[in-house]
Design a protein around this motif. Structure first.
Motif, PDB file in Angstrom:
ATOM      1  N   ILE A  18       7.252   4.129  -9.227  1.00 34.03           N
ATOM      2  CA  ILE A  18       5.934   3.794  -8.601  1.00 34.03           C
ATOM      3  C   ILE A  18       4.901   3.117  -9.560  1.00 34.03           C
ATOM      4  O   ILE A  18       3.811   3.095  -9.279  1.00 34.03           O
ATOM      5  N   HIS A  34       5.778  16.718   6.533  1.00 33.67           N
ATOM      6  CA  HIS A  34       5.950  15.568   5.989  1.00 33.67           C
ATOM      7  C   HIS A  34       5.496  15.623   4.306  1.00 33.67           C
ATOM      8  O   HIS A  34       4.309  16.390   4.269  1.00 33.67           O
ATOM      9  N   ASP A  52      10.996  -1.956  -2.423  1.00 37.43           N
ATOM     10  CA  ASP A  52      10.518  -0.617  -2.897  1.00 37.43           C
ATOM     11  C   ASP A  52       9.192  -0.403  -2.587  1.00 37.43           C
ATOM     12  O   ASP A  52       8.415   0.927  -2.235  1.00 37.43           O
ATOM     13  N   ARG A  57      -2.466   2.203  -5.979  1.00 36.92           N
ATOM     14  CA  ARG A  57      -3.685   3.473  -5.550  1.00 36.92           C
ATOM     15  C   ARG A  57      -4.069   4.260  -6.774  1.00 36.92           C
ATOM     16  O   ARG A  57      -3.189   4.575  -7.485  1.00 36.92           O
ATOM     17  N   ALA A  72       6.448   6.034   3.560  1.00 37.20           N
ATOM     18  CA  ALA A  72       6.701   7.590   2.942  1.00 37.20           C
ATOM     19  C   ALA A  72       5.098   8.067   2.845  1.00 37.20           C
ATOM     20  O   ALA A  72       4.551   8.884   3.437  1.00 37.20           O
ATOM     21  N   TYR A  73       4.234   7.065   2.307  1.00 35.91           N
ATOM     22  CA  TYR A  73       3.064   7.428   2.154  1.00 35.91           C
ATOM     23  C   TYR A  73       2.137   7.460   3.402  1.00 35.91           C
ATOM     24  O   TYR A  73       1.597   8.318   3.809  1.00 35.91           O
ATOM     25  N   THR A 119       9.273   0.924   1.100  1.00 37.27           N
ATOM     26  CA  THR A 119       9.818   2.304   1.095  1.00 37.27           C
ATOM     27  C   THR A 119       8.606   3.345   0.797  1.00 37.27           C
ATOM     28  O   THR A 119       8.482   4.166   1.490  1.00 37.27           O
ATOM     29  N   PHE A 120       7.943   2.886  -0.203  1.00 42.08           N
ATOM     30  CA  PHE A 120       6.729   3.628  -0.677  1.00 42.08           C
ATOM     31  C   PHE A 120       5.705   3.753   0.537  1.00 42.08           C
ATOM     32  O   PHE A 120       5.103   4.872   0.701  1.00 42.08           O
ATOM     33  N   LEU A 164       5.392  13.952   0.326  1.00 37.32           N
ATOM     34  CA  LEU A 164       5.569  12.962  -0.706  1.00 37.32           C
ATOM     35  C   LEU A 164       6.088  13.757  -1.816  1.00 37.32           C
ATOM     36  O   LEU A 164       5.475  14.550  -2.060  1.00 37.32           O
ATOM     37  N   ILE A 176      12.404   5.919  -6.558  1.00 38.76           N
ATOM     38  CA  ILE A 176      12.004   4.553  -6.873  1.00 38.76           C
ATOM     39  C   ILE A 176      10.556   4.682  -8.012  1.00 38.76           C
ATOM     40  O   ILE A 176      10.225   5.835  -8.027  1.00 38.76           O
ATOM     41  N   GLU A 189       1.643   7.202 -16.705  1.00 34.86           N
ATOM     42  CA  GLU A 189       1.072   7.997 -15.513  1.00 34.86           C
ATOM     43  C   GLU A 189       2.204   9.162 -15.671  1.00 34.86           C
ATOM     44  O   GLU A 189       3.484   9.258 -16.048  1.00 34.86           O
ATOM     45  N   PRO A 211      -1.135  10.866  -8.341  1.00 32.54           N
ATOM     46  CA  PRO A 211      -0.892   9.885  -9.303  1.00 32.54           C
ATOM     47  C   PRO A 211      -1.152   8.456  -9.182  1.00 32.54           C
ATOM     48  O   PRO A 211      -1.410   8.039  -7.987  1.00 32.54           O
ATOM     49  N   ARG A 212      -1.225   7.615 -10.081  1.00 32.98           N
ATOM     50  CA  ARG A 212      -1.398   6.118  -9.891  1.00 32.98           C
ATOM     51  C   ARG A 212      -0.386   5.537  -9.490  1.00 32.98           C
ATOM     52  O   ARG A 212       0.926   5.792 -10.158  1.00 32.98           O
ATOM     53  N   VAL A 213      -0.255   4.918  -8.406  1.00 37.52           N
ATOM     54  CA  VAL A 213       0.597   3.832  -7.916  1.00 37.52           C
ATOM     55  C   VAL A 213       0.364   2.869  -8.328  1.00 37.52           C
ATOM     56  O   VAL A 213      -0.917   2.080  -8.110  1.00 37.52           O
ATOM     57  N   GLN A 214       1.226   1.979  -9.078  1.00 30.55           N
ATOM     58  CA  GLN A 214       1.000   0.430  -9.648  1.00 30.55           C
ATOM     59  C   GLN A 214       2.270  -0.190  -9.685  1.00 30.55           C
ATOM     60  O   GLN A 214       3.187  -0.109 -10.247  1.00 30.55           O
ATOM     61  N   MET A 215       2.553  -0.818  -8.425  1.00 34.82           N
ATOM     62  CA  MET A 215       3.734  -1.707  -8.239  1.00 34.82           C
ATOM     63  C   MET A 215       3.522  -3.222  -8.368  1.00 34.82           C
ATOM     64  O   MET A 215       2.414  -3.796  -7.727  1.00 34.82           O
ATOM     65  N   GLU A 248       3.494   8.159   6.423  1.00 30.44           N
ATOM     66  CA  GLU A 248       3.864   9.046   7.255  1.00 30.44           C
ATOM     67  C   GLU A 248       2.903  10.318   7.014  1.00 30.44           C
ATOM     68  O   GLU A 248       2.620  10.968   7.743  1.00 30.44           O
ATOM     69  N   VAL A 249       2.940  10.652   5.755  1.00 23.49           N
ATOM     70  CA  VAL A 249       2.069  11.956   5.315  1.00 23.49           C
ATOM     71  C   VAL A 249       0.689  11.636   5.687  1.00 23.49           C
ATOM     72  O   VAL A 249       0.000  12.572   6.168  1.00 23.49           O
TER      73      VAL A 249
END
Lengths: 238, 240
Positions: free
Chosen positions: B142, B206, A170, A132, A177-178, A173-174, B208, B140, B188, A147-151, A180-181
């Motif tokens: 990210i 909800h 993971d 993201r 959560a993402y 999991t991320f 994050l 976790i 980050e 925030p940048r997400v980089q998995m 849901e919001v």
């Protein structure tokens, strides 16, 4: 007379529900043989010109991935789903660049990367990404920073250049959560995307010419997401 | 377990207000029924109410929530045409159809009440409203700039009520991250995500929960806004 009618009606309802149950919920029978698979692939999508079945990979009870080689020496993928008491081809790709197969709608734990790389492309590994982009937004006095997400998940090839992989824990999991919001927003969006980078034996990024830009068949209900080839330069490696 | 977790994620105040709204409508319908001399069949009353409820409404944005303001009683008009020429019948049903339309206003009022009530019971600037159950919490990574660290629950619990809210400098954070290093060496600012927590029971919020790289900042991202909190001590341990 009326009593008879009621009996008859009751029996009819029971029979119908048994048939419906048997039709929709029955457990799958044995998977077709390789010859049958080739025949079915070429019948449904003649452009596939399937000739050799490499493997049958059962992803779950009702979903099977079948990598195949075509007469033109392309490495393709076919997606098989148990539906209406039959094993049916849901989708065919004539070339096997990685794609995300979503078995069950919005549930990230049912997402699988699937691929069948042409061995002539000589890949030694694939790095998969969930990303993201970093960003910010100031609107109506409300500030937001994303925030940048980089998995990352690396797959290295030993003898097989095809396969499937469930999303790592993971990532799931991320994403849960993402999502849901995101779904609680008044205008839900999705800025997450999936990507991959192919590497050769000397660990250089290469372009897998023979594994991309294929054509495909899809029966419409199959849910797949495109996985974009990324540039090494776009990846942050602090 | 499933049911409990679902309930904990619903907005209980909103639910209670909707139920209250329906109780008022039922009560009003009952009073009308008692006063009538020519009474309609009971089963037709809910039908009239529901058709009467149908209306053209305008969406208004209030306090980051969209509320529906009813304007035209479409349902009442439909029923009026249905009963055209049967004047006597219409006389017995008319009040219920209008009550259906009035119900829109009852729900509109209940939304107006829900919003401030929700703010009072679940203050939107309190960290403990968003992070209430820490029992199963963990973090976790990210982003690759995250280090191999773990959550210190003790430190988090101890500081939940004392963390201070601070301003979000979104553009500044963004530009700092971009300018300080060459494109693929970037760190980050919030490379961790706190998981396994839940918001306060009944709030239906909800969130994050991102954690800052020094372990002392929490960025909350809710569907409506973001909030930023800072603590004295790190809420993580290990690494470095």
């Amino acid at each position: 007379m009326t009593k008879k009618k009621i009996w008859f009606l009751g029996l009819l309802i029971i029979m119908l529900s048994i048939i419906v149950y048997w039709f929709y919920f029955s457990t799958p029978t044995s998977f077709p043989t390789n010859e049958q698979l080739v025949e079915e692939l070429n019948r449904i999508f003649p452009k596939a010109t399937a000739s050799i079945i490499q493997d049958t990979i059962s992803i779950d009870e009702r979903h099977v991935l079948v990598p195949f080689i075509s007469k033109k020496d392309d490495y393709g993928l076919s997606y098989w789903v148990w539906k209406n008491r039959k094993w049916q081809v849901a989708s065919i790709d004539t070339k096997g660049e990685p794609i995300l197969w979503k078995l069950n709608g919005n549930d990230p734990s049912s997402f699988y990367f699937v691929w069948n790389i042409n061995p002539k492309d000589q890949l030694s590994s694939i790095h998969f990404y969930l990303i993201r982009d970093r960003g910010y937004r100031i609107a109506e006095g409300i500030e937001r920073y994303y925030p940048r997400v980089q998995m990352e998940k690396r797959i290295s090839f030993q003898e097989k250049s095809y396969g499937s992989m469930q999303l790592p824990d993971d990532w799931i999991t991320f994403m849960n959560a993402y999502l849901e919001v995101e779904s609680a927003k008044q205008s839900p969006g999705r800025n997450l995307f999936f990507g991959w980078i192919p590497y050769d034996l000397t660990n250089q990024q290469i372009f897998p010419e023979r594994s991309v830009n294929g054509s495909g068949y899809s029966e419409g209900k199959v849910d797949v997401e495109y996985v974009m080839i990324l540039n090494k330069g776009e990846i942050e490696i602090p | 377990m499933e049911i409990i977790s679902n309930v904990s994620n619903t907005n209980v105040i909103e639910m209670v207000m909707i139920i209250l709204g329906w109780l008022i409508i039922v009560f009003l319908a009952y009073r009308m029924y008692r006063k009538q001399i020519v009474k309609p069949k009971v089963w037709t009353i809910p039908l009239m109410l529901i058709v009467g409820l149908f209306s053209l409404s305008m969406n208004l944005k209030m306090l980051e929530t969209i509320v529906k303001v009813p304007i035209l009683p479409l349902g009442v008009w439909i029923l009026y045409f249905v009963f055209k020429g049967k004047n006597e019948k219409w006389q017995t049903y008319r009040s219920y159809a209008w009550l259906g339309f009035v119900a829109n206003f009852i729900f509109f009022a209940s939304t107006l009440l829900t919003i401030p009530l929700h703010h009072v019971i679940y203050p939107k600037d309190k960290l403990s409203v968003y992070i209430s159950n820490v029992e199963n919490a963990s973090i976790i990574n990210i982003h690759p700039s995250a280090k191999d660290r773990s959550l210190s629950k003790v430190s988090l619990i101890k500081q939940l009520d004392t963390m201070r809210q601070e301003a979000i400098y979104s553009d500044q954070w963004y530009n700092e991250t971009l300018m300080n290093t060459e494109s693929n060496k970037r760190n980050e600012r919030f490379p961790y995500l706190l998981i396994g927590t839940s918001s306060k029971w009944g709030s239906g919020l909800h969130t994050l929960v991102y954690i800052e790289d020094d372990g002392k900042g929490i960025l909350l991202s809710t569907p409506k806004r973001e909030l930023y909190f800072r603590s004295q001590d790190s809420i993580m341990e290990g690494g470095e």
